[in-house]
Design a protein around this motif. Structure first.
Motif, PDB file in Angstrom:
ATOM      1  N   PHE A  64       6.796  12.944   0.109  1.00  0.00           N
ATOM      2  CA  PHE A  64       6.356  12.050  -1.358  1.00  0.00           C
ATOM      3  C   PHE A  64       5.991  10.587  -0.621  1.00  0.00           C
ATOM      4  CE2 PHE A  64       8.949  12.145   2.522  1.00  0.00           C
ATOM      5  CZ  PHE A  64       9.595  10.507   2.803  1.00  0.00           C
ATOM      6  N   SER A  65       6.123  10.231  -1.672  1.00  0.00           N
ATOM      7  CA  SER A  65       5.280   8.510  -1.205  1.00  0.00           C
ATOM      8  C   SER A  65       6.224   7.263  -1.600  1.00  0.00           C
ATOM      9  CB  SER A  65       3.709   8.628  -1.390  1.00  0.00           C
ATOM     10  OG  SER A  65       3.874   8.295  -3.023  1.00  0.00           O
ATOM     11  N   MET A  66       5.609   5.876  -0.782  1.00  0.00           N
ATOM     12  CA  MET A  66       6.532   5.148  -1.650  1.00  0.00           C
ATOM     13  C   MET A  66       5.480   3.947  -0.753  1.00  0.00           C
ATOM     14  SD  MET A  66       9.454   4.895   1.185  1.00  0.00           S
ATOM     15  CE  MET A  66       9.254   3.253   0.791  1.00  0.00           C
ATOM     16  N   GLU A  67       5.149   2.922  -1.799  1.00  0.00           N
ATOM     17  CA  GLU A  67       4.846   0.861  -1.624  1.00  0.00           C
ATOM     18  C   GLU A  67       5.196   0.660   0.132  1.00  0.00           C
ATOM     19  OE1 GLU A  67       5.166  -1.151  -4.058  1.00  0.00           O
ATOM     20  OE2 GLU A  67       3.960   0.260  -6.468  1.00  0.00           O
ATOM     21  N   ALA A  68       4.676   0.634   0.849  1.00  0.00           N
ATOM     22  CA  ALA A  68       4.653   0.259   2.081  1.00  0.00           C
ATOM     23  C   ALA A  68       5.446  -1.574   2.192  1.00  0.00           C
ATOM     24  CB  ALA A  68       3.289  -0.183   3.266  1.00  0.00           C
ATOM     25  N   PHE A  69       6.071  -1.781   2.997  1.00  0.00           N
ATOM     26  CA  PHE A  69       7.076  -2.701   3.036  1.00  0.00           C
ATOM     27  C   PHE A  69       7.522  -3.693   4.428  1.00  0.00           C
ATOM     28  CE2 PHE A  69      10.253   0.328   3.040  1.00  0.00           C
ATOM     29  CZ  PHE A  69      11.246  -0.089   3.759  1.00  0.00           C
ATOM     30  N   LYS A  70       8.153  -4.917   4.566  1.00  0.00           N
ATOM     31  CA  LYS A  70       8.618  -5.046   6.098  1.00  0.00           C
ATOM     32  C   LYS A  70       9.361  -5.534   5.903  1.00  0.00           C
ATOM     33  CE  LYS A  70       6.648  -8.373   7.796  1.00  0.00           C
ATOM     34  NZ  LYS A  70       7.936  -9.087   9.042  1.00  0.00           N
ATOM     35  N   PHE A  71      10.692  -5.554   6.939  1.00  0.00           N
ATOM     36  CA  PHE A  71      11.636  -6.034   7.489  1.00  0.00           C
ATOM     37  C   PHE A  71      11.789  -7.486   7.115  1.00  0.00           C
ATOM     38  CE2 PHE A  71      13.159  -1.724   8.265  1.00  0.00           C
ATOM     39  CZ  PHE A  71      14.129  -0.703   7.675  1.00  0.00           C
ATOM     40  N   LYS A  98       0.341  -1.500   0.097  1.00  0.00           N
ATOM     41  CA  LYS A  98       0.233   0.490   0.070  1.00  0.00           C
ATOM     42  C   LYS A  98       0.773   0.759   0.264  1.00  0.00           C
ATOM     43  CE  LYS A  98      -3.789   2.569   2.746  1.00  0.00           C
ATOM     44  NZ  LYS A  98      -4.304   1.942   3.814  1.00  0.00           N
ATOM     45  N   ARG A  99       0.320   2.193  -0.716  1.00  0.00           N
ATOM     46  CA  ARG A  99       1.403   3.470  -0.909  1.00  0.00           C
ATOM     47  C   ARG A  99       1.461   4.708   0.041  1.00  0.00           C
ATOM     48  NH1 ARG A  99       4.433   5.788  -4.337  1.00  0.00           N
ATOM     49  NH2 ARG A  99       4.538   4.297  -5.621  1.00  0.00           N
ATOM     50  N   ILE A 100       2.138   4.924   0.792  1.00  0.00           N
ATOM     51  CA  ILE A 100       2.119   5.835   1.912  1.00  0.00           C
ATOM     52  C   ILE A 100       2.502   6.720   0.948  1.00  0.00           C
ATOM     53  CG2 ILE A 100       3.822   5.897   4.310  1.00  0.00           C
ATOM     54  CD1 ILE A 100       4.117   2.853   4.143  1.00  0.00           C
ATOM     55  N   TYR A 101       1.798   7.885   2.412  1.00  0.00           N
ATOM     56  CA  TYR A 101       2.131   8.898   2.203  1.00  0.00           C
ATOM     57  C   TYR A 101       2.695   9.640   2.829  1.00  0.00           C
ATOM     58  CZ  TYR A 101      -1.074   7.849  -2.329  1.00  0.00           C
ATOM     59  OH  TYR A 101      -1.188   8.049  -3.029  1.00  0.00           O
ATOM     60  N   MET A 102       4.111  11.186   2.777  1.00  0.00           N
ATOM     61  CA  MET A 102       4.709  11.573   4.142  1.00  0.00           C
ATOM     62  C   MET A 102       4.594  12.939   3.077  1.00  0.00           C
ATOM     63  SD  MET A 102       7.070   8.401   4.980  1.00  0.00           S
ATOM     64  CE  MET A 102       6.687   7.718   2.590  1.00  0.00           C
ATOM     65  N   LYS A 103       4.568  14.287   4.066  1.00  0.00           N
ATOM     66  CA  LYS A 103       4.952  15.225   4.144  1.00  0.00           C
ATOM     67  C   LYS A 103       6.112  15.403   5.369  1.00  0.00           C
ATOM     68  CE  LYS A 103       2.265  19.060   4.665  1.00  0.00           C
ATOM     69  NZ  LYS A 103       1.069  20.347   4.057  1.00  0.00           N
ATOM     70  N   ILE A 104       7.396  16.797   5.012  1.00  0.00           N
ATOM     71  CA  ILE A 104       8.352  17.882   6.088  1.00  0.00           C
ATOM     72  C   ILE A 104       7.972  18.453   5.447  1.00  0.00           C
ATOM     73  CG2 ILE A 104      10.785  17.721   6.645  1.00  0.00           C
ATOM     74  CD1 ILE A 104      11.090  14.214   5.184  1.00  0.00           C
ATOM     75  N   LYS A 105       7.214  19.317   6.119  1.00  0.00           N
ATOM     76  CA  LYS A 105       7.574  20.927   6.262  1.00  0.00           C
ATOM     77  C   LYS A 105       8.004  21.646   7.624  1.00  0.00           C
ATOM     78  CE  LYS A 105       3.901  23.768   5.721  1.00  0.00           C
ATOM     79  NZ  LYS A 105       2.322  24.620   6.357  1.00  0.00           N
ATOM     80  N   ALA A 106       8.786  22.782   7.342  1.00  0.00           N
ATOM     81  CA  ALA A 106       9.542  23.954   7.846  1.00  0.00           C
ATOM     82  C   ALA A 106       8.988  24.667   7.558  1.00  0.00           C
ATOM     83  CB  ALA A 106      11.065  24.089   7.370  1.00  0.00           C
ATOM     84  N   THR A 107       8.978  25.749   9.470  1.00  0.00           N
ATOM     85  CA  THR A 107       8.287  26.912   9.432  1.00  0.00           C
ATOM     86  C   THR A 107       9.238  27.349  10.080  1.00  0.00           C
ATOM     87  OG1 THR A 107       5.955  25.555  10.058  1.00  0.00           O
ATOM     88  CG2 THR A 107       6.774  27.759  10.402  1.00  0.00           C
ATOM     89  N   SER A 108       9.779  28.917   9.090  1.00  0.00           N
ATOM     90  CA  SER A 108      10.696  29.567   9.499  1.00  0.00           C
ATOM     91  C   SER A 108      10.185  31.007   9.604  1.00  0.00           C
ATOM     92  CB  SER A 108      11.781  29.542   8.897  1.00  0.00           C
ATOM     93  OG  SER A 108      13.289  30.244   8.737  1.00  0.00           O
ATOM     94  N   SER A 109      10.649  31.337  10.744  1.00  0.00           N
ATOM     95  CA  SER A 109      11.078  32.863  10.870  1.00  0.00           C
ATOM     96  C   SER A 109      10.313  34.093   9.705  1.00  0.00           C
ATOM     97  CB  SER A 109      10.943  33.439  12.317  1.00  0.00           C
ATOM     98  OG  SER A 109      11.916  33.231  12.736  1.00  0.00           O
TER      99      SER A 109
END
Length: 469
Positions: free
Chosen positions: A347-354, A285-296
């Motif tokens: 970004f997004s990627m397909e889920a996996f397990k170790f 299943k596709r996992i959707y992720m976002k990294i956001k920076a809030t700066s002054s």
């Protein structure tokens, strides 16, 4: 001389066939670093555990055992890095005595068993050299060392594995009588090891000539310590899975906050509820992720240098699975989604397990802030492959980019599609509590151990709170 017995005695021997090759490293195991040399000498303190590591390889057979001769209470185990670990704790009656520990590694290629050369080391048992004490808790180790044990040394000239963060300074908690360090399990250079039964978190206090130096040739003392946590146990502690935002204050960039979140779809509008962690995904299943920076500070942009996945929230855990490296995509399923602004990365990627028993995954990324539109920053360079020349770090002096910062999120609980059909909600919840919390269980804490190594010596996983700089 009196006979051993008046009754006839019979012996039988099983002789293995000769090895196809006598070259070490083929069928006969060959010792590798960090195996001590034959005749090596060790100092061991009474009532403190001595650790000896042995590693070997055989390209045409499978390493499967180590044969040990030594004191009666010596223990052996094998970690996930393929090393055999010998542990021995001298008793008070052993003080002043010398002990020989011999070992040989076995490799098998059915039906034959092949042995390495035998190596022996000499261990001298002494009384307590450095008076120290270790306390293990859910997310950190506390080590206390009496200064009187080393009167000519000062905490200014001692450091942990990674002293780069001020929170890892030994001066932070020390007093007039003791060197005191409170070390998060996922910071200050803490290393993680794993065997079939335990997770082991290690660090050490070492001496340095000058705190700003990178190397030393006057290594006077090492105080090693570790906390060991059972992988199985009853959970008696509460657990907050969702990682908090990280706020950083840096010259030239003011105060900025990193937010790393998961989203249900490619709209990236409403993040996943923090109360829902650990999140559950079916494999693929596709996992959707976002990294956001809030700066002054205006006119800045966010750059993601690397992202890796690991079964534990520890930046030093090995091995990890690379998603991004040097700004380049490493996983073939990764998709980068157009950002709404310069200070976010989607970004997004397909889920996996170790492979193995690890059903949970943490995603950890190294990120930085740069002056937008400046061609001299790391952000502007984008993907740099291994053959490219890295941008000069001297540009930092112009305050056009920040240092790299570590952010993580998780855990994700990953399962095969068939499991999602069979498992009931109750079973899932129980499994999640076990997997996510077992390492944190107070009853699972085994011990904190300190090992002192003097100059004459020849021997050189679980949800954790995110450590904030």
């Amino acid at each position: 001389m009196a006979p051993l017995s008046k009754l006839p005695m019979q012996f039988s021997f099983l002789v293995d066939p000769p090895a196809p090759s006598c070259q070490e490293g083929a069928f006969l195991p060959k010792f590798l670093t960090p195996t001590p040399a034959n005749g090596g000498r060790f100092l061991a303190e009474v009532n403190k555990e001595l650790e000896i590591r042995v590693k070997a390889q055989a390209t045409d057979a499978k390493i499967n055992n180590i044969v040990v001769s030594g004191p009666a209470n010596i223990k052996k185990s094998q970690n996930t890095q393929g090393e055999f670990v010998l542990r021995w704790t001298p008793l008070p009656d052993d003080h002043g005595q010398h002990f020989v520990i011999c070992f040989a590694v076995e490799a098998v290629k059915s039906p034959a068993v092949y042995q390495s050369e035998m190596r022996c080391v000499l261990v001298e048992a002494r009384s307590e050299i450095v008076k120290s004490h270790v306390i293990c808790n859910e997310s950190s180790m506390t080590v206390s060392v009496e200064k009187a044990s080393f009167p000519r040394l000062h905490e200014d000239h001692m450091q942990l594995n990674d002293p780069s963060n001020t929170a890892c300074s030994l001066q932070r908690h020390s007093n007039s009588t003791h060197i005191i360090a409170i070390i998060p399990l996922n910071a200050c250079g803490t290393q993680i090891e794993e065997d079939n039964e335990n997770l082991i978190f290690k660090n050490e206090i070492t001496t340095v000539d000058n705190p700003s130096d990178l190397i030393t040739r006057k290594h006077q003392m090492e105080v090693q310590f570790y906390c060991q946590y059972s992988k199985q146990g009853n959970v008696s502690l509460s657990f907050v899975a969702h990682r908090k935002n990280i706020t950083v204050c840096e010259k030239g960039f003011g105060t900025f906050t990193y937010q790393f979140e998961f989203y249900p779809n490619n709209q990236f509008q409403t993040m996943m509820d923090p109360a829902a962690y650990p999140l559950e995904y079916d494999i693929g299943k596709r996992i959707y992720m976002k990294i956001k920076a809030t700066s002054s500070v205006n006119n800045t942009e966010l750059f993601v240098e690397s992202c890796r996945a690991a079964p534990y929230d520890n930046p030093n855990y090995q091995p990890t699975y690379s998603i991004f490296e040097n700004g380049c995509k490493m996983d073939p399923t990764v998709q980068i989604h157009s950002p709404a602004e310069q200070k976010e990365f989607k970004f997004s990627m397909e889920a996996f397990k170790f492979i193995g028993l690890n059903n949970q995954v943490y995603i950890s990324c190294s990120v930085m802030m740069c002056e937008a539109g400046n061609s001299n920053t790391r952000c502007s360079k984008g993907c740099i492959n291994s053959t490219s020349t890295s941008p000069p770090r001297s540009k930092r002096e112009a305050v056009i980019q920040s240092a790299s910062h570590f952010v993580s999120q998780g855990p994700l609980r990953l399962r095969r599609s068939a499991e999602s059909v069979r498992a009931t909600a109750t079973n899932l919840n129980l499994n999640l509590v076990f997997i996510a919390g077992c390492v944190l269980a107070a009853v699972g804490m085994v011990c904190g151990v300190v090992v002192y190594r003097a100059k004459v010596s020849k021997v050189k996983y679980q949800p954790l709170p995110t450590f904030e700089s």
